[in-house]
Design a protein around this motif. Structure first.
Motif, short mmCIF file in Angstrom:
data_model
loop_
_atom_site.label_atom_id
_atom_site.label_comp_id
_atom_site.label_asym_id
_atom_site.label_seq_id
_atom_site.Cartn_x
_atom_site.Cartn_y
_atom_site.Cartn_z
N UNK A 123 8.68 17.99 8.83
CA UNK A 123 8.56 16.68 8.19
C UNK A 123 7.57 15.79 8.93
N UNK A 124 7.06 14.82 8.21
CA UNK A 124 6.08 13.87 8.74
C UNK A 124 6.70 13.07 9.88
N UNK A 125 5.99 12.95 10.98
CA UNK A 125 6.52 12.20 12.12
C UNK A 125 6.09 10.75 12.13
N UNK A 126 5.03 10.42 11.39
CA UNK A 126 4.55 9.03 11.33
C UNK A 126 5.41 8.24 10.35
N UNK A 127 5.74 7.02 10.70
CA UNK A 127 6.51 6.14 9.81
C UNK A 127 5.55 5.16 9.14
N UNK A 128 5.29 5.31 7.83
CA UNK A 128 4.47 4.31 7.15
C UNK A 128 5.14 2.94 7.21
N UNK A 129 4.36 1.90 7.03
CA UNK A 129 4.90 0.54 7.05
C UNK A 129 5.85 0.32 5.88
N UNK A 130 5.54 0.96 4.72
CA UNK A 130 6.35 0.76 3.51
C UNK A 130 6.96 2.08 3.07
N UNK A 131 8.05 1.98 2.33
CA UNK A 131 8.71 3.18 1.83
C UNK A 131 7.84 3.88 0.78
N UNK A 132 7.12 3.10 -0.03
CA UNK A 132 6.25 3.70 -1.05
C UNK A 132 4.87 3.06 -0.99
N UNK A 133 3.86 3.85 -0.72
CA UNK A 133 2.48 3.39 -0.71
C UNK A 133 1.94 3.48 -2.14
N UNK A 134 1.34 2.40 -2.68
CA UNK A 134 0.81 2.46 -4.04
C UNK A 134 -0.21 3.59 -4.19
N UNK A 150 -1.58 3.16 6.65
CA UNK A 150 -0.61 2.11 6.30
C UNK A 150 0.02 1.53 7.56
N UNK A 151 0.29 2.39 8.52
CA UNK A 151 0.88 1.92 9.78
C UNK A 151 -0.11 1.06 10.56
N UNK A 152 -1.35 1.55 10.70
CA UNK A 152 -2.35 0.81 11.47
C UNK A 152 -2.69 -0.54 10.84
N UNK A 153 -2.70 -0.59 9.51
CA UNK A 153 -3.07 -1.83 8.80
C UNK A 153 -1.88 -2.74 8.56
N UNK A 154 -0.70 -2.35 9.03
CA UNK A 154 0.53 -3.13 8.84
C UNK A 154 0.84 -3.31 7.34
#
Length: 349
Positions: free
Chosen positions: A152-163, A82-86
């Motif tokens: 806890x997860x150190x990566x920040x996804x682009x969105x709060x909730x991934x579908x 999610x982060x890499x694909x924005x």
């Protein structure tokens, strides 16, 4: 109703073409591009490659196999993609089947519904970036009486909730999917049988969670073949249908065979399975009813496909993912364009 494209499995000899198909789908305005995995290519690597070469289309796992990864690993992968694909990633999950789970991954295929529920719980907890601890029947995090501490997860996804989607076929799995997921991934979906085979069970699950079908993505993958000779086009999908109805799983545990039975093809489903398991794959393919193929695919000229698309939309489909037939790249790209043309003709774009 939106359109998606399903690339299927990487490594089948059309890899360069698959990327071109994804790029053309991106250019045409398709909503999502799905990639599958079984016991060859993994979907995560493929999706990274596709994301790097597209701009707007969502990338989605169709599916990540639950026995292949721990839930925390899946959360890491989802957050990274999610982060890499924005913000273009969708997470599709499934339990696979007993042959792959036990034969390839060495994971016992038992209590698949309970495993899926715990798996989703852990993923969502990890993705929330709270310290991860969990006590369930199948997973306990951290392991008791050891050195592990909740982290806890150190990566920040682009969105709060991934579908999050779940591949479901059976009634109980469909109910649970309606309850805990954002969407469902379907195969051999027939608009004429949608209510009794699929939608009533999804609604039951949504109701259990205090929700309606509003905002829930009903997403079948549907084979597509464009041309004038519908019977000849149907023959393209006979081996595919026979493989799933006849040979995917064991005699006692074949979800696709049971689905065909629920659609009213009890006698044909038994004959297909008998012949396939006996090694008569050609006979199994010949035994697949024309009506079964036609009701679960998009066949014919654009006008006919457009009419069928309306039927899918009226049955409750919100994302129709196409699997275009074709032996050459030009054929597959032409099918992609025909799919978008049919959607426009149907007034569904």
């Amino acid at each position: 109703m939106r359109l998606g494209i399903n690339l299927g499995y990487w490594g089948a000899g059309m890899d360069a073409d698959n990327l071109a198909v994804a790029q053309e789908a991106d250019r045409l305005g398709y909503a999502v591009c799905w990639a599958a995995e079984a016991y060859g290519s993994d979907a995560a690597t493929v999706l990274t490659w596709v994301a790097a070469h597209t701009e707007n289309i969502d990338i989605a796992s169709g599916i990540f196999q639950i026995p292949a990864r721990t839930p925390a690993m899946t959360a890491m992968t989802a957050a990274t993609l999610d982060s890499l694909s924005k913000g273009r990633f969708r997470l599709g999950l499934g339990v696979s089947g007993p042959q792959v789970s036990e034969g390839w991954y060495g994971v016992k295929f038992d209590k698949p519904l309970a495993r899926t529920r715990e798996y989703v719980d852990i993923i969502r907890k990890a993705m929330s970036r709270e310290r991860l601890s969990y006590e369930g029947e199948h997973w306990t995090l951290p392991l008791p009486d050891g050195p592990g501490k909740p982290i806890k997860l150190t990566v920040h996804p682009e969105r709060e909730e991934i579908p999050l989607y779940i591949a479901a076929i059976g009634p109980k799995n469909l109910e649970q999917t309606g309850e805990i997921a954002n969407g469902v991934l379907l195969v051999f979906f027939s608009p004429e049988h949608a209510e009794e085979t699929t939608l009533q069970h999804l609604r039951t699950g949504r109701a259990a969670a205090g929700k309606t079908m509003e905002g829930f993505d009903v997403c079948p993958t549907v084979p597509l073949a464009v041309g004038d000779d519908v019977d000849a086009l149907a023959d393209l999908f006979r081996p595919y249908t026979a493989l799933y109805v006849g040979g995917m799983g064991s005699r006692k545990q074949n979800f696709y065979n049971k689905l065909a039975q629920r659609m009213g093809y009890e006698k044909a489903a038994a004959e297909i399975q008998d012949k396939y398991l006996a090694g008569d794959k050609e006979g199994a393919a010949a035994a697949v009813p024309q009506e079964l193929i036609d009701s679960t695919t998009l066949l014919g000229p654009v006008e006919r496909i457009s009419d069928r698309m309306r039927a899918y939309a009226e049955a409750g489909v919100t994302t129709l993912s196409l699997a275009p037939a074709g032996f050459t790249l030009d054929e597959r790209l032409a099918s992609l364009r025909a799919g978008m043309e049919a959607l426009d003709r149907a007034g569904l774009a």
